[in-house]
Design a protein around this motif. Structure first.
Motif, PDB file in Angstrom:
ATOM      1  N   GLY A 167      66.050  31.045  57.669  1.00  0.00           N
ATOM      2  CA  GLY A 167      66.492  31.953  58.012  1.00  0.00           C
ATOM      3  C   GLY A 167      68.036  31.703  57.538  1.00  0.00           C
ATOM      4  O   GLY A 167      69.610  31.619  58.286  1.00  0.00           O
TER       5      GLY A 167
ATOM      6  N   THR B 126      55.350  29.756  59.395  1.00  0.00           N
ATOM      7  CA  THR B 126      56.719  29.200  60.069  1.00  0.00           C
ATOM      8  C   THR B 126      56.263  28.738  61.349  1.00  0.00           C
ATOM      9  O   THR B 126      54.989  28.794  62.549  1.00  0.00           O
TER      10      THR B 126
ATOM     11  N   ARG C 228      62.078  34.743  56.771  1.00  0.00           N
ATOM     12  CA  ARG C 228      61.409  33.563  57.318  1.00  0.00           C
ATOM     13  C   ARG C 228      60.917  32.359  56.763  1.00  0.00           C
ATOM     14  O   ARG C 228      61.163  30.776  57.122  1.00  0.00           O
TER      15      ARG C 228
ATOM     16  N   ASN D 107      63.082  35.799  64.035  1.00  0.00           N
ATOM     17  CA  ASN D 107      62.145  36.580  63.184  1.00  0.00           C
ATOM     18  C   ASN D 107      63.122  37.265  62.197  1.00  0.00           C
ATOM     19  O   ASN D 107      63.840  36.977  61.381  1.00  0.00           O
TER      20      ASN D 107
ATOM     21  N   THR E 261      53.936  41.054  61.524  1.00  0.00           N
ATOM     22  CA  THR E 261      53.789  39.400  61.894  1.00  0.00           C
ATOM     23  C   THR E 261      52.967  39.218  62.391  1.00  0.00           C
ATOM     24  O   THR E 261      51.869  39.787  63.544  1.00  0.00           O
TER      25      THR E 261
ATOM     26  N   SER F 240      59.074  26.299  57.432  1.00  0.00           N
ATOM     27  CA  SER F 240      58.270  26.985  57.167  1.00  0.00           C
ATOM     28  C   SER F 240      59.035  26.805  55.598  1.00  0.00           C
ATOM     29  O   SER F 240      58.827  26.163  55.034  1.00  0.00           O
TER      30      SER F 240
END
Length: 512
Positions: free
Chosen positions: A45, A476, A41, A35, A77, A459
Motif C-alpha cells: 500500500g 498478503t 497490496r 485492500n 480477492t 506481501s
C-alpha cells in the motif's frame, strides 16, 4: 395489559442503547484493512508518492494524474481469516474463507496539447473498494474457575423492581420485552430475560423488591463456549479529480462516500457441575444468543499533492478529513436455560421474537495525514515509503451531549492514542514481468495494547504486461493479537485471539 408500541425505540426514549455500545464498535470503522488492487497490496500500500494505480487514490488523490491513458480495473480477492482463541488454558481455532470482488474502478485522462497552460493534464476517477472485510468466525472455549455469565443478568437487575420483570395476566414475554424497551432501557430488558429464564430470583429475606440472588451455584468451574460469527463489509466509493502542472506538480481531491452492512451473531453457552442448591432452583446450563445488525453511510474528503524532484525521486503529502458516519442498529436476543429443583429438570426458552430498532447515532473517525517518498530507478524499478499518522483519541460518538456517548468519548480520549503506520514497497521489472514486495506495520490504537495489538504484514506479487492490459496477482499475510470479551459486564474475563489474514488478490487492468 401494558400498552405495546411495536418495538421501535423512539427519539424521546434515547436513553435506551443497543447491546451496550463499546469502543470496539467505533474502531470497527476507524481501523481500516489494507485492500485494493493486487499491485497496491503486493507493495504494502506504499503508493502515496507513486500513483498510477486506482487504489493509490485512497492514499493520495493526486496519484491519478500519473496515469498516461484511460484505465479500468477490477480486483477479486480470496480472503482467508484464521483465528486461534485461548481461554483459561484451552484453545480453539477457526478458518473463514470468502471470495469477493474487492475493487472496481476507472480513470479518465484528458491532456492539453496546446501548450497554452502549464496545466497539461486533468483526470477524473471513479473507484469502489472494500475498506474492511468483516466476515469472520471466532470460537473460544474453556473452564472459567471464577466467574459465571449469571453475573451479567444479576448486575442488570440491581435497582429494578421485580414487578417490572414479571408478566401481567394476558401479557406475553414479547409484550413485556417490547414494553421495557419502549419505556425504560436496555438493562431492564436484560434483567427480564434473566428473571424469566430463572438465572436469578427475588431475595425474599428482605422487604425490598429490588434485591436478587443468583440461581447459579457458586464454586467456580464454569464451562464456557463462545461463538461469534460476523458477516459484512465497510465499503468506499470515491469520486476523484486531479491535475498535473508541467508534469512536475500533481494535485488531487477525493469525495468519499462510505457505506456499511454488518451482522454479528454471538452465542455464549455455559454449564456447570457444581453442587445444586438444597432448595429452590438451580441453573445447570444456559445459552445466551444475540444478533446485531448495523447499517449506515458516511462521508469524508481527501486532498493530496505529489512533487517530482530532480533526482528521479518524488515526495507526496495527503490529508483525509474525519469520516462522519450515520449508523442504525437492530438487535434480537434469546436466552435458553436448563434448571432443576432437585427432583425435576426443566428447560426454558425465553425468545421474545422482538427486534429492537434503535435511533440513528453517529461516529466520527479520526483524520489521517500521510507523508510519502518514492525513488524511481529508470524504467525498471522503484522503491516507496509511506508514513501515516492518526490520532484515535479523537474518535467520537455523537451526539456528544448524550450521557453514554459522553462517557465513551472520555474513555476513548484516555485509552486511545495517536498512532503511526509504516508502509514500504518495491517493484522490479524484467521485460514484461514485474516482481513486487511490501511490508506494513501499524501501531495499536490503544496506549496499552492489551485490547488490540500492533499489526504486522508482509506481501508479494507478480504482474504481466500484455501491452494494452495488465494482469497482477498478490499474496498478503497479516497478523494481529487482541482480547475478546465474552460479555460486556459481569463476565469480564477475556479470550486472547491470535488473528491471521492470508489474502490472494487478482487484478485485471485494461487501457482504453
Amino acid at each position: 395489559m401494558r400498552k405495546l408500541i411495536l418495538s421501535v425505540l423512539l427519539f424521546g426514549t434515547y436513553f435506551t442503547y443497543a447491546q451496550e455500545t463499546t469502543i470496539s464498535d467505533a474502531l470497527r470503522y476507524g481501523v481500516e484493512n489494507l485492500n485494493g488492487s493486487a499491485r497496491f497490496r503486493a507493495m504494502g500500500g506504499a503508493f502515496g508518492a507513486v500513483g498510477g494505480d486506482l487504489s493509490s487514490l485512497n492514499v493520495n488523490p493526486a496519484g491519478s494524474s500519473i496515469f498516461n491513458s484511460n484505465q479500468a480495473a477490477v480486483s477479486v480477492t480470496s480472503f482467508n481469516i484464521y483465528n486461534n482463541a485461548k481461554y483459561f488454558g484451552s484453545s480453539a481455532s477457526t478458518n473463514d474463507n470468502t471470495l469477493d470482488i474487492n475493487q472496481l474502478g476507472a480513470v479518465f485522462v484528458f491532456k492539453d496539447q496546446s501548450g497554452k497552460s502549464g496545466w497539461n493534464k486533468f483526470t477524473l476517477g471513479l473507484n469502489y473498494e472494500k475498506t474492511n472485510h468483516l466476515d469472520n468466525s471466532i470460537v473460544s472455549q474453556g473452564t472459567n474457575p471464577f466467574n459465571s455469565m449469571g453475573a451479567y443478568f444479576l448486575n442488570k437487575a440491581q435497582g429494578i423492581d421485580v414487578s417490572y420483570l414479571q408478566t401481567l395476566p394476558g401479557e406475553s414475554i414479547s409484550d413485556l420485552y417490547a414494553y421495557l424497551g419502549e419505556n425504560y432501557n436496555f438493562d431492564s430488558q436484560q434483567a427480564m430475560l434473566g428473571y424469566q429464564g430463572y438465572m436469578f430470583d427475588e431475595d425474599t429475606s428482605t422487604s425490598a423488591t429490588t434485591d436478587y440472588w443468583t440461581n447459579i451455584p457458586t464454586g467456580g468451574n464454569y464451562f464456557h463456549r463462545n461463538t461469534i460469527t460476523s458477516r459484512g463489509y465497510n465499503g468506499k466509493f470515491t469520486a476523484n479529480v486531479s491535475g498535473s502542472y508541467m508534469d512536475k506538480l500533481y494535485l488531487g481531491m477525493n469525495l468519499n462516500f462510505m457505506f456499511t452492512d454488518y451482522t454479528r451473531t454471538s452465542s455464549l453457552y455455559e454449564s456447570n457441575t457444581n453442587l445444586p442448591y438444597s432448595t429452590g432452583t438451580t441453573v445447570e446450563a444456559a445459552q445466551f444468543d444475540n444478533k446485531l445488525y448495523t447499517y449506515g453511510s458516511g462521508f469524508s474528503m481527501n486532498f493530496g499533492a505529489i512533487y517530482k524532484l530532480k533526482n528521479n525521486s518524488r515526495i507526496g503529502f495527503s490529508y483525509e478529513t474525519p469520516t462522519w458516519y450515520r449508523l442504525n442498529d437492530e438487535l434480537t436476543q434469546r436466552l435458553q436455560t436448563a434448571t432443576t429443583d432437585g427432583t425435576v429438570n426443566y428447560t426454558d426458552d425465553i425468545n421474545p421474537g422482538v427486534t429492537n430498532i434503535y435511533p440513528v447515532y453517529k461516529i466520527q473517525t479520526p483524520s489521517k495525514i500521510t507523508g510519502s517518498f518514492a525513488y524511481i530507478f529508470g524504467k525498471n524499478a522503484l522503491l516507496s515509503v509511506d508514513y501515516i499518522y492518526k490520532d484515535y483519541a479523537k474518535t467520537k460518538f455523537k451526539p456528544t451531549n448524550d450521557g453514554l456517548y459522553s462517557y465513551l468519548n472520555n474513555v476513548m480520549n484516555n485509552v486511545l492514542q495517536d498512532n503511526y503506520e509504516l508502509r514500504i514497497g518495491g517493484e522490479y521489472k524484467i521485460k514484461k514481468w514485474s516482481v513486487r514486495g511490501g511490508y506494513r506495520f501499524e501501531q495499536s490504537p490503544y496506549k496499552k495494547d492489551f485490547a488490540m495489538g500492533d499489526l504486522t504484514a508482509y506481501s508479494g506479487g507478480l504482474g504481466y504486461n500484455f501491452g494494452g492490459s495488465r494482469l497482477d496477482i498478490s499474496y498478503t499475510n497479516e497478523h494481529r493479537n487482541y482480547n475478546q470479551y465474552l460479555l460486556t459486564s459481569g463476565l469480564n474475563d477475556t479470550a486472547r485471539i491470535r488473528n491471521y489474514n492470508n489474502n490472494v488478490t487478482v487484478t485485471y487492468a485494461i487501457n482504453f
